[in-house]
Structure formats: structure tokens, C-alpha cells
Design a protein around this motif. Sequence first.
Motif, mmCIF file in Angstrom:
data_model
loop_
_atom_site.group_PDB
_atom_site.id
_atom_site.type_symbol
_atom_site.label_atom_id
_atom_site.label_comp_id
_atom_site.label_asym_id
_atom_site.label_seq_id
_atom_site.Cartn_x
_atom_site.Cartn_y
_atom_site.Cartn_z
ATOM 1 N N PHE A 95 3.643 5.552 -8.772
ATOM 2 C CA PHE A 95 3.769 4.478 -7.781
ATOM 3 C C PHE A 95 2.424 4.239 -7.085
ATOM 4 N N SER A 96 1.766 5.310 -6.698
ATOM 5 C CA SER A 96 0.478 5.206 -6.004
ATOM 6 C C SER A 96 -0.600 4.638 -6.925
ATOM 7 N N THR A 152 10.739 10.077 1.677
ATOM 8 C CA THR A 152 9.467 9.703 1.059
ATOM 9 C C THR A 152 8.957 8.406 1.671
ATOM 10 N N LEU A 153 9.835 7.433 1.807
ATOM 11 C CA LEU A 153 9.437 6.134 2.354
ATOM 12 C C LEU A 153 9.055 6.242 3.830
ATOM 13 N N VAL A 165 0.249 -0.380 6.804
ATOM 14 C CA VAL A 165 1.706 -0.252 6.830
ATOM 15 C C VAL A 165 2.316 -1.636 7.102
ATOM 16 N N GLN A 166 1.882 -2.643 6.361
ATOM 17 C CA GLN A 166 2.403 -3.982 6.537
ATOM 18 C C GLN A 166 3.860 -4.037 6.084
ATOM 19 N N VAL A 167 4.624 -4.942 6.697
ATOM 20 C CA VAL A 167 6.051 -5.071 6.388
ATOM 21 C C VAL A 167 6.262 -5.321 4.900
ATOM 22 N N VAL A 179 8.199 -3.501 -0.498
ATOM 23 C CA VAL A 179 7.896 -3.255 -1.915
ATOM 24 C C VAL A 179 7.958 -1.761 -2.215
ATOM 25 N N ALA A 180 7.357 -0.952 -1.362
ATOM 26 C CA ALA A 180 7.384 0.503 -1.565
ATOM 27 C C ALA A 180 8.816 1.020 -1.552
ATOM 28 N N GLY A 181 9.628 0.516 -0.635
ATOM 29 C CA GLY A 181 11.024 0.939 -0.568
ATOM 30 C C GLY A 181 11.772 0.637 -1.848
ATOM 31 N N ALA A 182 11.564 -0.548 -2.380
ATOM 32 C CA ALA A 182 12.253 -0.935 -3.621
ATOM 33 C C ALA A 182 11.759 -0.116 -4.812
#
Length: 128
Positions: free
Chosen positions: A21-22, A79-80, A94-96, A101-104
Motif C-alpha cells: 500500500f505504501s 492501522t488506519l 493527513v488530507q481527508v 482512499v487509505a481506508g478503502a
Amino acid sequence: MNLRQAALGAAALDAGAIVAFSAIGRASHDEGVLGESGLGLATTASPFLTGAALGWLLARAWRRPCDGKRTGVIVWASTLVGGMVLRAVYGQGVQVSFVLVAGAVLAVFLIGWRVVSGWIATRRGLKP
């Protein structure tokens, strides 16, 4: 496979998913794996890996490492949330839109493999 092996494998899958992911995120922003400091991927992944480790402790994931509903959701949420809190502490973005996107993506990566493994285990007549 015994529970210890399953837990080690699950931890490795979680860590690999977070690193992937990273790396995908860095590549999508043309940042490269190493970045200017030489620690680019490590800097990007470390908040999320720390959050995942906390999730493993909270969920006691070693007891049911492949349980998508309990373990997977707790590891994903930790993790999120942990990753975003640490990113904020480290002065990283840490933009919304990034949080969404990270959450999904992390949900697909961290819960998804557990759902698939449970489905395979059920099809084989094993206890997931």
C-alpha cells in the motif's frame, strides 16, 4: 498448519500488504521507493505498521489471525487510525481524501485476504 504458523503467516501478509500500500502510494506520487532521504518507503509505511501492531495487540490476533470479522476489522481500523494519527504527529499529510482512499485500500488489503482465506477454508471443509 498450526495456529502459530497461521499467526506468523497472517502477520507477514498484513505487513506485506501495508508495505505494498505504501509503495503504491509513493509510486502514484512519483516519490520513488527511497526518496531523497533514502528512507522513503520506511517513513511512509512505519506509521501504518505501528498501527497494525497495535491492532494485533487489541484484537489478540494471534488467537484467530484469519478471522475477517473480528481480527481483520480491528487490525484494519487500528492501522488506519493509528497510521493517520502518527502521520499527523510526524508532520506528514493527513488530507481527508487520503484518509478515504487509505481506508478503502487498507480494508481490501487487510480484511480482504482474511475473507478469501475463510471462503477457501469453508470450501475445503475446514474451520476458518
